[in-house]
Design a protein around this motif. Structure first.
Motif, PDB file in Angstrom:
ATOM      1  N   TRP A 140       0.825  -1.214   0.000  1.00 54.76           N
ATOM      2  CA  TRP A 140       0.000   0.000   0.000  1.00 54.76           C
ATOM      3  C   TRP A 140       0.858   1.262   0.000  1.00 54.76           C
ATOM      4  CZ3 TRP A 140       0.555   3.562   3.825  1.00 54.76           C
ATOM      5  CH2 TRP A 140       1.086   3.150   5.044  1.00 54.76           C
ATOM      6  N   ASP A 319      -2.423   2.003   7.067  1.00 52.09           N
ATOM      7  CA  ASP A 319      -2.751   1.359   5.791  1.00 52.09           C
ATOM      8  C   ASP A 319      -3.040   2.368   4.684  1.00 52.09           C
ATOM      9  OD1 ASP A 319      -5.186   2.388   6.525  1.00 52.09           O
ATOM     10  OD2 ASP A 319      -6.214   0.454   6.712  1.00 52.09           O
ATOM     11  N   ALA A 321      -5.345   4.725   4.750  1.00 49.62           N
ATOM     12  CA  ALA A 321      -6.730   5.185   4.705  1.00 49.62           C
ATOM     13  C   ALA A 321      -6.877   6.646   5.124  1.00 49.62           C
ATOM     14  CB  ALA A 321      -7.600   4.295   5.600  1.00 49.62           C
ATOM     15  N   ASP A 322      -5.952   7.121   5.967  1.00 45.72           N
ATOM     16  CA  ASP A 322      -6.060   8.498   6.455  1.00 45.72           C
ATOM     17  C   ASP A 322      -5.350   9.514   5.560  1.00 45.72           C
ATOM     18  OD1 ASP A 322      -3.532   7.519   7.044  1.00 45.72           O
ATOM     19  OD2 ASP A 322      -3.368   8.609   8.952  1.00 45.72           O
TER      20      ASP A 322
END
Length: 419
Positions: A140, A319, A321-322
């Motif tokens: 990622w 991951d 996402a933020d």
């Protein structure tokens, strides 16, 4: 009751679970998990955890041929920990295996896997360990970095992450004198770099406030700002405070703002230790109001992907996402910082990130949003690292720079001048 050798390993195993399963950062869990331990055990736990996190990809490659299927997460982390102790930290294999087996047997959830732990760790290939690939970043994060820099540079960055980071000191006064006192070497920008890991508080000059700990890359934004004696300077998102100290040491009238009261207390402690002064304000940077400043330094909240060599938990605890929310926050903070700046004043924007979206793209977007805003190119002599100046006039720093001297954190730094 666990023996002296087993207790730090059990705590390290718990922390590995916090990071890899609960997605929590070391800065949050390490102090709580080790509060009851003796100082030497706390240091051992931190060494075990950080080394295992750095080497996790390599450990998984070493363990793979000996596992028909991946065991439960706690058992997998116990195997990783043991493999890294034997092969990377070069601990006595017999003691590591016995301790790992004892830890497995001490928990009803893992006691049935004690035989597997024993069998697998006894096959640890110490000689083959250095031939395994350098640990890779998770997909990622690796993919966007490869898109930005290419595979060759990302591989060099990963090698720097695996090597870890030395301790850097920013002198309050003359660098050569500090280097002589602590046994360090002076880098091109005046940072003093130490060889090996030491107890910082025991070094000469700590109590006297002659220096503070700050990565070489983190010391450059304040140099780029070039604060002058008597100027009103705002350090926005100031904690942990190294830049505040630099600005105060330059003789500026400094206001430091940060939303985190506990971290701001640390800034005040360091100001007191070094005999420097600044006005410290606990406030959300987006809500802070004050008369316009001559110069503003904005070290914006970011993904911290440039600090992985110091914080190897980041790739495991996050991951991505933020990321979009952080990118948007950085835009708002740049706009707010410009609103707190006098016409003709200087804004240095920086992030400890490797992502172009948090550096070069933010600069381009800010120029598009604010007619008349311009980038003042970082010039020779501003930092000592002129090779890192890009086509925008900003400074792109990477962990693989200065490889023979121990690298540096990843940063992007740009200097704006307000119309």
């Amino acid at each position: 009751m666990a023996g002296d050798a087993t207790l730090p390993r059990k705590r390290a195993l718990d922390i590995l679970g916090d990071v890899t399963e609960e997605r929590r950062l070391l800065s949050e869990v390490l102090p709580k998990r080790t509060a009851s331990l003796a100082p030497e055990d706390r240091a051992r736990v931190q060494r075990l955890v950080t080394t295992t996190l750095r080497a996790m990809d390599r450990a998984d490659r070493a363990l793979g041929p000996h596992l028909k299927k991946r065991p439960a997460p706690r058992v997998m982390n116990l195997l990783r920990l043991g493999m890294v102790e034997i092969c990377d930290l070069v601990e006595a294999p017999h003691g590591v295996v016995n301790s790992a087996v004892a830890i497995a047997r001490s928990d009803k959830k893992t006691e049935g896997m004690a035989g597997l732990v024993n069998a697998v760790l006894r096959k640890a290939d110490i000689e083959g360990w250095p031939n395994l690939p350098i640990p890779r970043l998770p997909k990622w994060l690796r993919k966007p970095l490869v898109d930005d820099y290419g595979k060759e540079i990302v591989a060099a960055i990963e090698a720097a992450h695996y090597a870890g980071a030395p301790i850097d000191l920013t002198p309050k006064g003359e660098a050569d004198a500090v280097a002589r006192a602590v046994g360090g070497t002076v880098l091109p920008n005046g940072t003093v770099r130490l060889a090996g890991q030491v107890q910082v508080t025991a070094l000469p000059g700590y109590d006297a406030g002659d220096w503070w700990v700050q990565d070489v890359a983190a010391s450059l934004p304040a140099r780029v700002l070039g604060a002058k004696p008597g100027e009103r300077v705002l350090d926005l998102c100031a904690a942990p405070g190294g830049k505040t100290l630099q600005l105060a040491a330059a003789g500026a009238d400094v206001t430091a703002v940060d939303v985190n009261a506990a971290r701001m207390a640390r800034v005040e402690e360091n100001l007191a230790r070094t005999g420097l002064s600044a006005t410290c304000v606990v406030s959300d940077a987006l809500e802070y109001e004050a008369p316009a400043f001559d110069a503003v330094l904005l070290d914006a909240p970011c993904t911290a992907t440039g600090t992985i060599r110091r914080h190897p938990d980041l790739p495991q605890a996050k991951d991505g996402a933020d990321f979009p929310g952080l990118f948007e926050l950085q835009e708002h903070l740049i706009d707010r910082a410009l609103g707190l700046l006098k016409p003709g004043g200087r804004l240095v924007y920086c992030t400890c990130s490797l992502l172009i979206d948090e550096g070069e793209e933010q600069v381009r977007d800010a120029l598009a949003r604010h007619p008349g805003l311009r980038v003042e190119a970082i010039s020779p002599g501003d930092t000592g690292f002129d090779f890192a100046v890009d086509e925008l006039g900003g400074l792109r720093l990477r962990p693989d720079f200065l490889p023979e001297q121990g690298g540096m954190d990843g940063f992007y730094i740009a200097r704006f001048v307000k119309a």
